[in-house]
Design an enzyme around this catalytic site. Structure first.
Site, PDB file in Angstrom:
ATOM      1  N   HIS A  33      -2.034   4.583   9.794  1.00  0.00           N
ATOM      2  CA  HIS A  33      -0.688   5.093  10.066  1.00  0.00           C
ATOM      3  C   HIS A  33      -0.776   6.371  10.903  1.00  0.00           C
ATOM      4  O   HIS A  33      -0.392   7.450  10.453  1.00  0.00           O
ATOM      5  CB  HIS A  33       0.052   5.371   8.762  1.00  0.00           C
ATOM      6  N   GLU A  91       3.951  -5.390   8.705  1.00  0.00           N
ATOM      7  CA  GLU A  91       2.613  -5.228   8.096  1.00  0.00           C
ATOM      8  C   GLU A  91       2.128  -6.523   7.450  1.00  0.00           C
ATOM      9  O   GLU A  91       0.926  -6.737   7.287  1.00  0.00           O
ATOM     10  CB  GLU A  91       2.647  -4.119   7.031  1.00  0.00           C
ATOM     11  N   HIS A 103       0.823  -1.225   0.000  1.00  0.00           N
ATOM     12  CA  HIS A 103       0.000   0.000   0.000  1.00  0.00           C
ATOM     13  C   HIS A 103       0.853   1.270   0.000  1.00  0.00           C
ATOM     14  O   HIS A 103       0.399   2.315   0.502  1.00  0.00           O
ATOM     15  CB  HIS A 103      -0.960  -0.021   1.200  1.00  0.00           C
ATOM     16  N   HIS A 158      10.167  -3.753   3.991  1.00  0.00           N
ATOM     17  CA  HIS A 158      10.577  -2.350   3.986  1.00  0.00           C
ATOM     18  C   HIS A 158      10.875  -1.881   5.403  1.00  0.00           C
ATOM     19  O   HIS A 158      10.263  -2.341   6.363  1.00  0.00           O
ATOM     20  CB  HIS A 158       9.575  -1.430   3.295  1.00  0.00           C
TER      21      HIS A 158
HETATM   22  C1  DHB Z   1       5.937   3.953   2.945  1.00  0.00           C
HETATM   23  C2  DHB Z   1       4.964   4.068   3.930  1.00  0.00           C
HETATM   24  C3  DHB Z   1       4.178   2.987   4.276  1.00  0.00           C
HETATM   25  O1  DHB Z   1       3.166   3.055   5.135  1.00  0.00           O
HETATM   26  C4  DHB Z   1       4.386   1.783   3.689  1.00  0.00           C
HETATM   27  O2  DHB Z   1       3.674   0.746   4.106  1.00  0.00           O
HETATM   28  C5  DHB Z   1       5.344   1.662   2.721  1.00  0.00           C
HETATM   29  C6  DHB Z   1       6.118   2.742   2.354  1.00  0.00           C
HETATM   30  C7  DHB Z   1       6.770   5.101   2.525  1.00  0.00           C
HETATM   31  O3  DHB Z   1       6.646   6.183   3.108  1.00  0.00           O
HETATM   32  O4  DHB Z   1       7.540   4.956   1.580  1.00  0.00           O
HETATM   33 FE    FE Z   2       2.331   1.132   5.696  1.00  0.00          FE
END
Ligand code: DHB
Ligand code: FE
Length: 285
Positions: free
Chosen positions: A59, A240, A12, A193
């Site tokens: 978030h 996540e 997402h 990530h």
């Molecule tokens: C980013 C933010 C998120 O909530 C995520 O799940 C993936 C990437 C971002 O800021 O790049």
């Molecule tokens: Fe996220």
């Protein structure tokens, strides 16, 4: 009776929403990523549900450190788009399904899962980016959505096992709803990530692809993976991915039914600082 017909899994990344909203999807950086969702938009047109039960994480937009529900079900008739600091995304408001959401809350809570019931909630990129990826830019979203927010932002977060079992309980709840609705369960967030600290920018292709393999073929085994392995292998925000186990737990094979069919699978790096993963699983008719 209502039926769960399929589950959809997708990252997402908020920058994907910005790329859509600012007309950048054909730029060289983005085109290969969006191409991976072309089959998904075609698939969705042929498999349009009445309701999507959309598992995502907020978030710190609807909730904050003041209030941290582990599992929160949206029971409202509509949900506004959150302003995440640069104005709400220019996408349609989300129409809910209060009757089905209330039924699921009743069933799942009586089935021993503690849910927070939310009658007013703005929805952020965690929910709207998956909708945009799957539906494009319609005037109105083509189905109703039950937002289901999971805390994967502030520790302690729920275990993969708990998420998987909750998915099974959601499937029982949907199966006992007395109206012939077609329902999809979407699990969103991930893949690997890390947005913070010395390991910021971490991507782990091997872990991500093994996660997709096991999500398809060995979800109960995958659900036993402890949260520390997510953090170590997939980065601090890779946690996540536990949300994908809620959607996977809702598929028929986890209750003795037939194995799902893989309708589409896609993996792409990078999008912003994040690995994008995507899967569509159909329950056999
Ligand atoms: C980013 C933010 C998120 O909530 C995520 O799940 C993936 C990437 C971002 O800021 O790049
Ligand atoms: Fe996220």
């Amino acid at each position: 009776m209502a039926t769960i017909t399929a589950s959809v899994y997708t990252s997402h990344v908020p920058a994907i929403g910005a790329a859509i909203d600012l007309g950048k999807t054909h730029e060289p950086y983005w085109a290969p990523m969006f191409a991976g969702y072309d089959p998904s938009r075609r698939w969705l047109k042929e498999h349009m549900p009445d309701v999507v039960f959309l598992v995502y994480n907020d978030h710190a937009n609807a909730f904050s450190l003041d209030l941290i529900p582990t599992f929160a079900i949206g029971t409202a008739a509509s949900f506004a788009i959150a302003d995440e600091g640069w104005g709400p995304r220019p996408v349609p408001a989300v129409a809910g399904h209060p009757e089905l959401a209330s039924h699921i809350a009743q069933s799942v809570i009586q089935d021993d899962f503690d849910l927070t019931i939310v009658n007013r909630m703005d929805v952020d990129h965690g929910l709207t980016v998956p909708l945009s990826l799957m539906c494009g830019q319609p005037e109105a979203w083509p189905f109703r959505v039950i937002p289901f927010a999971v805390n994967v932002v502030q520790y302690p977060v729920p275990s993969g096992r708990r998420c998987f079992q909750l998915g099974q309980a959601i499937a029982r709840a949907v199966a006992s709803y007395d109206e012939p609705l077609e329902v999809q369960v979407w699990g969103t967030g991930g893949m690997s990530h890390q947005l913070q600290g010395p390991r910021a920018g971490l991507i782990n292709r091997e872990f991500d692809n093994a996660f997709l393999d096991r999500l398809i073929a060995d979800p109960a085994g995958l659900a036993a993976m402890p949260h520390i392995d997510y953090v170590r292998e997939a980065g601090s925000e890779g946690i996540e991915l536990v949300m994908w186990l809620i959607a996977r737990g809702a598929m028929a094979d986890t209750a003795g039914g037939k194995a799902p069919r893989v309708a589409h699978r896609f993996y792409h790096v990078p999008a912003s600082n994040t690995a994008v993963g995507h899967l569509i699983l159909e329950n056999p008719r």
